[in-house]
Write a protein that holds these residues in place. Sequence first.
Motif, PDB file in Angstrom:
ATOM      1  N   GLY A 282       0.733  -0.940   0.060  1.00  0.00           N
ATOM      2  CA  GLY A 282       0.017  -0.109  -0.091  1.00  0.00           C
ATOM      3  C   GLY A 282       0.882   1.299   0.068  1.00  0.00           C
ATOM      4  O   GLY A 282       0.339   2.198  -0.811  1.00  0.00           O
ATOM      5  N   THR A 283       2.048   1.436   0.892  1.00  0.00           N
ATOM      6  CA  THR A 283       2.694   2.330   0.814  1.00  0.00           C
ATOM      7  C   THR A 283       3.447   2.599  -0.484  1.00  0.00           C
ATOM      8  O   THR A 283       3.597   3.717  -1.125  1.00  0.00           O
ATOM      9  N   GLN A 284       3.832   1.519  -1.287  1.00  0.00           N
ATOM     10  CA  GLN A 284       4.302   1.735  -2.690  1.00  0.00           C
ATOM     11  C   GLN A 284       3.468   2.306  -3.686  1.00  0.00           C
ATOM     12  O   GLN A 284       3.754   3.156  -4.290  1.00  0.00           O
ATOM     13  N   THR A 285       2.112   1.907  -3.500  1.00  0.00           N
ATOM     14  CA  THR A 285       1.095   2.615  -4.292  1.00  0.00           C
ATOM     15  C   THR A 285       0.746   3.806  -4.062  1.00  0.00           C
ATOM     16  O   THR A 285       0.432   4.828  -4.959  1.00  0.00           O
ATOM     17  N   LEU A 286       0.874   4.307  -2.572  1.00  0.00           N
ATOM     18  CA  LEU A 286       0.690   5.480  -2.466  1.00  0.00           C
ATOM     19  C   LEU A 286       1.658   6.529  -2.723  1.00  0.00           C
ATOM     20  O   LEU A 286       1.269   7.588  -3.256  1.00  0.00           O
ATOM     21  N   LEU A 287       2.823   6.149  -2.488  1.00  0.00           N
ATOM     22  CA  LEU A 287       4.098   7.128  -3.056  1.00  0.00           C
ATOM     23  C   LEU A 287       3.963   7.369  -4.422  1.00  0.00           C
ATOM     24  O   LEU A 287       3.984   8.356  -4.940  1.00  0.00           O
ATOM     25  N   ALA A 288       3.382   6.478  -5.307  1.00  0.00           N
ATOM     26  CA  ALA A 288       3.344   6.553  -6.743  1.00  0.00           C
ATOM     27  C   ALA A 288       2.288   7.403  -7.157  1.00  0.00           C
ATOM     28  O   ALA A 288       2.151   8.333  -7.893  1.00  0.00           O
ATOM     29  N   ALA A 289       0.993   7.193  -6.200  1.00  0.00           N
ATOM     30  CA  ALA A 289      -0.275   8.148  -6.613  1.00  0.00           C
ATOM     31  C   ALA A 289      -0.070   9.248  -6.150  1.00  0.00           C
ATOM     32  O   ALA A 289      -0.609  10.240  -6.891  1.00  0.00           O
ATOM     33  N   LEU A 290       0.865   9.661  -5.015  1.00  0.00           N
ATOM     34  CA  LEU A 290       0.759  10.941  -4.580  1.00  0.00           C
ATOM     35  C   LEU A 290       1.823  11.803  -5.517  1.00  0.00           C
ATOM     36  O   LEU A 290       1.372  12.835  -5.884  1.00  0.00           O
ATOM     37  N   ALA A 291       3.020  11.485  -5.799  1.00  0.00           N
ATOM     38  CA  ALA A 291       3.786  12.048  -6.647  1.00  0.00           C
ATOM     39  C   ALA A 291       4.953  11.565  -7.438  1.00  0.00           C
ATOM     40  O   ALA A 291       5.796  11.710  -7.822  1.00  0.00           O
ATOM     41  N   GLY A 292       4.519   9.994  -7.625  1.00  0.00           N
ATOM     42  CA  GLY A 292       5.674   9.022  -8.305  1.00  0.00           C
ATOM     43  C   GLY A 292       5.311   8.639  -9.773  1.00  0.00           C
ATOM     44  O   GLY A 292       5.927   7.798 -10.327  1.00  0.00           O
ATOM     45  N   SER A 293       4.360   9.394 -10.249  1.00  0.00           N
ATOM     46  CA  SER A 293       3.677   8.739 -11.520  1.00  0.00           C
ATOM     47  C   SER A 293       3.138   9.893 -12.349  1.00  0.00           C
ATOM     48  O   SER A 293       2.149  10.138 -12.690  1.00  0.00           O
ATOM     49  N   ALA A 294       4.335  10.772 -12.803  1.00  0.00           N
ATOM     50  CA  ALA A 294       3.904  12.063 -13.555  1.00  0.00           C
ATOM     51  C   ALA A 294       2.802  11.685 -14.633  1.00  0.00           C
ATOM     52  O   ALA A 294       2.937  10.775 -15.561  1.00  0.00           O
ATOM     53  N   GLY A 295       1.838  12.524 -14.571  1.00  0.00           N
ATOM     54  CA  GLY A 295       0.751  12.368 -15.525  1.00  0.00           C
ATOM     55  C   GLY A 295      -0.477  11.672 -14.863  1.00  0.00           C
ATOM     56  O   GLY A 295      -1.527  11.621 -15.368  1.00  0.00           O
ATOM     57  N   ALA A 296      -0.182  10.838 -13.894  1.00  0.00           N
ATOM     58  CA  ALA A 296      -1.295   9.852 -13.289  1.00  0.00           C
ATOM     59  C   ALA A 296      -1.169   9.976 -11.648  1.00  0.00           C
ATOM     60  O   ALA A 296      -1.035   9.007 -11.123  1.00  0.00           O
ATOM     61  N   ASP A 297      -0.519  11.132 -11.355  1.00  0.00           N
ATOM     62  CA  ASP A 297      -0.565  11.232  -9.877  1.00  0.00           C
ATOM     63  C   ASP A 297      -1.170  12.613  -9.214  1.00  0.00           C
ATOM     64  O   ASP A 297      -1.839  13.345  -9.949  1.00  0.00           O
ATOM     65  N   VAL A 298      -1.235  12.609  -7.676  1.00  0.00           N
ATOM     66  CA  VAL A 298      -2.318  13.875  -7.204  1.00  0.00           C
ATOM     67  C   VAL A 298      -1.400  15.141  -7.523  1.00  0.00           C
ATOM     68  O   VAL A 298      -2.123  16.224  -7.830  1.00  0.00           O
ATOM     69  N   ILE A 299      -0.068  15.167  -7.757  1.00  0.00           N
ATOM     70  CA  ILE A 299       0.686  16.395  -8.031  1.00  0.00           C
ATOM     71  C   ILE A 299       0.108  16.841  -9.528  1.00  0.00           C
ATOM     72  O   ILE A 299      -0.065  17.935  -9.531  1.00  0.00           O
ATOM     73  N   THR A 300       0.081  15.951 -10.467  1.00  0.00           N
ATOM     74  CA  THR A 300      -0.452  16.214 -11.914  1.00  0.00           C
ATOM     75  C   THR A 300      -1.949  16.782 -11.602  1.00  0.00           C
ATOM     76  O   THR A 300      -2.179  17.579 -12.306  1.00  0.00           O
ATOM     77  N   ALA A 301      -2.685  15.978 -10.843  1.00  0.00           N
ATOM     78  CA  ALA A 301      -4.038  16.550 -10.833  1.00  0.00           C
ATOM     79  C   ALA A 301      -4.140  17.935 -10.189  1.00  0.00           C
ATOM     80  O   ALA A 301      -4.730  18.809 -10.755  1.00  0.00           O
ATOM     81  N   ILE A 302      -3.071  18.257  -9.215  1.00  0.00           N
ATOM     82  CA  ILE A 302      -3.138  19.620  -8.655  1.00  0.00           C
ATOM     83  C   ILE A 302      -2.978  20.681  -9.819  1.00  0.00           C
ATOM     84  O   ILE A 302      -3.301  21.720  -9.822  1.00  0.00           O
ATOM     85  N   GLY A 303      -1.624  20.277 -10.398  1.00  0.00           N
ATOM     86  CA  GLY A 303      -1.120  21.085 -11.431  1.00  0.00           C
ATOM     87  C   GLY A 303      -2.255  21.412 -12.312  1.00  0.00           C
ATOM     88  O   GLY A 303      -2.527  22.299 -12.995  1.00  0.00           O
ATOM     89  N   ASN A 304      -3.206  20.454 -12.965  1.00  0.00           N
ATOM     90  CA  ASN A 304      -4.006  20.546 -13.867  1.00  0.00           C
ATOM     91  C   ASN A 304      -5.357  21.396 -13.230  1.00  0.00           C
ATOM     92  O   ASN A 304      -5.891  22.125 -13.971  1.00  0.00           O
ATOM     93  N   LEU A 305      -5.462  21.182 -11.978  1.00  0.00           N
ATOM     94  CA  LEU A 305      -6.419  22.093 -11.170  1.00  0.00           C
ATOM     95  C   LEU A 305      -6.131  23.443 -11.072  1.00  0.00           C
ATOM     96  O   LEU A 305      -6.830  24.501 -11.414  1.00  0.00           O
ATOM     97  N   VAL A 306      -4.554  23.881 -11.131  1.00  0.00           N
ATOM     98  CA  VAL A 306      -4.308  25.192 -11.124  1.00  0.00           C
ATOM     99  C   VAL A 306      -4.368  25.907 -12.329  1.00  0.00           C
ATOM    100  O   VAL A 306      -4.932  26.585 -12.521  1.00  0.00           O
ATOM    101  N   ALA A 307      -4.183  24.979 -13.503  1.00  0.00           N
ATOM    102  CA  ALA A 307      -4.390  25.545 -14.937  1.00  0.00           C
ATOM    103  C   ALA A 307      -5.796  25.893 -14.999  1.00  0.00           C
ATOM    104  O   ALA A 307      -6.059  27.082 -15.693  1.00  0.00           O
ATOM    105  N   ARG A 308      -6.573  25.042 -14.627  1.00  0.00           N
ATOM    106  CA  ARG A 308      -8.292  25.055 -14.646  1.00  0.00           C
ATOM    107  C   ARG A 308      -8.530  26.754 -13.933  1.00  0.00           C
ATOM    108  O   ARG A 308      -9.298  27.367 -14.683  1.00  0.00           O
ATOM    109  N   LEU A 309      -8.194  26.689 -12.769  1.00  0.00           N
ATOM    110  CA  LEU A 309      -8.469  27.814 -11.904  1.00  0.00           C
ATOM    111  C   LEU A 309      -7.932  28.999 -12.467  1.00  0.00           C
ATOM    112  O   LEU A 309      -8.590  30.102 -12.252  1.00  0.00           O
ATOM    113  N   ALA A 310      -7.005  29.061 -13.052  1.00  0.00           N
ATOM    114  CA  ALA A 310      -6.298  30.288 -13.791  1.00  0.00           C
ATOM    115  C   ALA A 310      -6.779  30.601 -15.006  1.00  0.00           C
ATOM    116  O   ALA A 310      -6.265  31.682 -15.726  1.00  0.00           O
TER     117      ALA A 310
END
Length: 135
Positions: free
Chosen positions: A58-86
């Motif tokens: 589960g830890t492996q999966t969480l690390l990838a989902a949070l910030a370790g899978s560019a294009g398919a992680d939470v950081i990418t989702a936040i970036g896309n949200l920033v672009a949308r809000l701007a």
Amino acid sequence: MADRAPHPNPVHTAGNAVPPLDTDLAGTLDDLDGIHPGIDLIRDGIRLLALDRHTTDGTQTLLAALAGSAGADVITAIGNLVARLATADHNPALRTLPLDTQKAAQRHGEQAAFHLSDPDLAAHASEASAAITDT
């Protein structure tokens, strides 16, 4: 009253308890308090993830989902949200601003999304995930 048998899983001892939040993470979450109900939900999710007990898989999966899978992680989702809000096309609150201000905000939002989805940004979290092996 009969003595209880020891717990069969030695992980659940005081020495193996999930520690409280460190001051950096707790302070960041406190700084984000009350900005918007959506941010409060994100804070709650981060707190839950930080304080929950996890398996190695589960830890492996969480690390990838949070910030370790560019294009398919939470950081990418936040970036896309920033672009949308701007972008005024997606955020009517910006439509009353001068056109040059709208375009500048949109450009910076798009640049944020681009940089937050950079595979180099995800490399360390991806490597942390890959370094965890279930032995």
